[in-house]
Design an enzyme around this catalytic site. Sequence first.
Site, PDB file in Angstrom:
ATOM      1  N   GLU A 290       0.839  -1.207   0.000  1.00 14.28           N
ATOM      2  CA  GLU A 290       0.000   0.000   0.000  1.00 14.28           C
ATOM      3  C   GLU A 290       0.874   1.258   0.000  1.00 14.28           C
ATOM      4  O   GLU A 290       1.876   1.325   0.710  1.00 14.28           O
ATOM      5  CB  GLU A 290      -0.891  -0.013   1.242  1.00 14.28           C
ATOM      6  CG  GLU A 290      -1.771   1.222   1.410  1.00 14.28           C
ATOM      7  CD  GLU A 290      -2.451   1.260   2.769  1.00 14.28           C
ATOM      8  OE1 GLU A 290      -3.407   2.036   2.912  1.00 14.28           O
ATOM      9  OE2 GLU A 290      -2.021   0.521   3.686  1.00 14.28           O
ATOM     10  N   LYS A 354      -9.573   2.609  -3.029  1.00 15.47           N
ATOM     11  CA  LYS A 354     -10.085   2.119  -1.748  1.00 15.47           C
ATOM     12  C   LYS A 354     -11.493   2.642  -1.509  1.00 15.47           C
ATOM     13  O   LYS A 354     -11.776   3.829  -1.716  1.00 15.47           O
ATOM     14  CB  LYS A 354      -9.150   2.551  -0.612  1.00 15.47           C
ATOM     15  CG  LYS A 354      -9.471   1.921   0.734  1.00 15.47           C
ATOM     16  CD  LYS A 354      -8.413   2.300   1.775  1.00 15.47           C
ATOM     17  CE  LYS A 354      -8.668   1.614   3.102  1.00 15.47           C
ATOM     18  NZ  LYS A 354      -7.647   1.975   4.130  1.00 15.47           N
ATOM     19  N   CYS A 407      -5.535  -2.321   2.686  1.00 18.21           N
ATOM     20  CA  CYS A 407      -5.345  -2.216   4.129  1.00 18.21           C
ATOM     21  C   CYS A 407      -6.465  -2.937   4.882  1.00 18.21           C
ATOM     22  O   CYS A 407      -6.732  -4.105   4.644  1.00 18.21           O
ATOM     23  CB  CYS A 407      -5.252  -0.741   4.522  1.00 18.21           C
ATOM     24  SG  CYS A 407      -4.749  -0.456   6.230  1.00 18.21           S
TER      25      CYS A 407
END
Length: 533
Positions: A290, A354, A407
């Site tokens: 990430e 995301k 994440c």
Amino acid sequence: MERLAGRVMLLSGMPRVALAFIAGAVGAFALPPFGFFAALFVSFTLLVWLIDGSTGNPAGGVSSRLRSAFFIGWLFGFGYFVASLWWLGNALLVEADDFAWALPLAVLGVPAVLALFYGLAAALARILWSDGIGRIAALAAAFGVAEWLRGFVLTGFPWNAVGYGAMPTPLMMQSAVVIGIFGVSVLAVFVFSAPALLGTGKGKVAGLGLAALLLMAHFSYGAWRLHGADAALEAAAGERKTVRLVQPLIDQAQKLDNTNRAEIFEEHLRLSALPPEGEGKRPDIIVWPETSVPFILTENPDALARIADVLQDGQVLIAGAVRSENAGAGMAPRFYNSIYVIDSDGQIISAADKVHLVPFGEYVPYENLLKSMGVTDAIAMPGGFTAAPTRSLLTLPGGALFYPLVCYEAIFPNEISQDVERAAALLNVTNDGWFGATPGPHQHFQQARLRAVETGLFLIRGANTGISAVVDPFGRVVNGLSYNQKGVIDATIGGGISGNWAGETKQRNFWLLVLAMSVIAAISRVSFKTRKN
């Protein structure tokens, strides 16, 4: 046992408060990196006896008993979450000058809020409380509902659900294929609470017998699935690909220092270009963690050219990066926490943003109100991140699809959509460097690992400081790098196991378990009231 149970039930004042907190804290030893699942037998046995003693003020009636049970459940949850989530404060110490003031909010405030769900569970269970197996069933149903609620209330944070404590190894993870993490939590609470019957109440034989059967089924189903795992993977359709995970071990303070950007980028490239070990196959896919690209990639054509120089023909790089988007004339640009797929010509051929952002880490909820109070993002990006409206699958050359989870998106089982059925693998990129050498990265890895079991897909997980691994659809680590280890690992992935997904079926089975436990509790409650009258 009866004498011990009686002493626990009759506790009052600070000893009672302390024991409820300690009971919850002991349960944290069932979670990574410890994995001592038997600790939850102690935790929930004590919780049952403490709720037994939650009589409240006799003059206060039902509401007083519910408040007393809620308080005990909250204390239990507060102990559990303080002991298992204290590491959240480590993220604030990375930029201590700016955010150390918020340390008590992370270490104590977050657990205090999450404990409200366990307080609610204890109060709900108290409604159907009785003197036998029924109260164990009531607690199991109530905790299942509480864990489900934690998945979406207040943006959701189902971290360290009780069921994870019952699944420290692949042998014990397979039940999630049928009932998911929330269903496992229901049955786990029932089993872990059953020893309380040795000290108090009716139905010892029935309760302990059912708990033993559930525990045996849990292990037996896991053993049965793992026995046929290799044959199932061999028969699974899908092209085999070799994946390289790059774990650069970049200190978080360095990542935030703009002067180190070129060196960080080159270190990723250097690791990506390392030759395979021994007679290993050249990787088809290289994965960076990430936000591994330390600048806006689309604004840096030289960086794309460097990637093309390093990649061999046919290789693909999948990299976490920040994506910027022009919001219009006179408006500040939007920033997204994204994943790029880059081919050997240095072309970005696919991207995904995301969807579920971290509150106060990537955006400020109720921004205008809270910023007026001095609360700001715990990241360096001006204005924070913007959430994508929908999840996009990553498309690789040849048409294969990866299901992206950035994440902590990997901890939300109910947010994995039916699109996962089209995917060849799950892809989780993360940066757990914020949390240092604490239980956090180990807990995060276990939860991501369970998504592989639930979906029947390989999990490709790239982390800056670890834990990076390729996990097969049975939760077994094919190859990996431990926390705080720099390097690369190569592993081969294949097709998924058909029939594992069925997310709606898992939800249905979860609610059937809640219903079954509630029926047992209700029947026991009626019988208890009849005997009293």
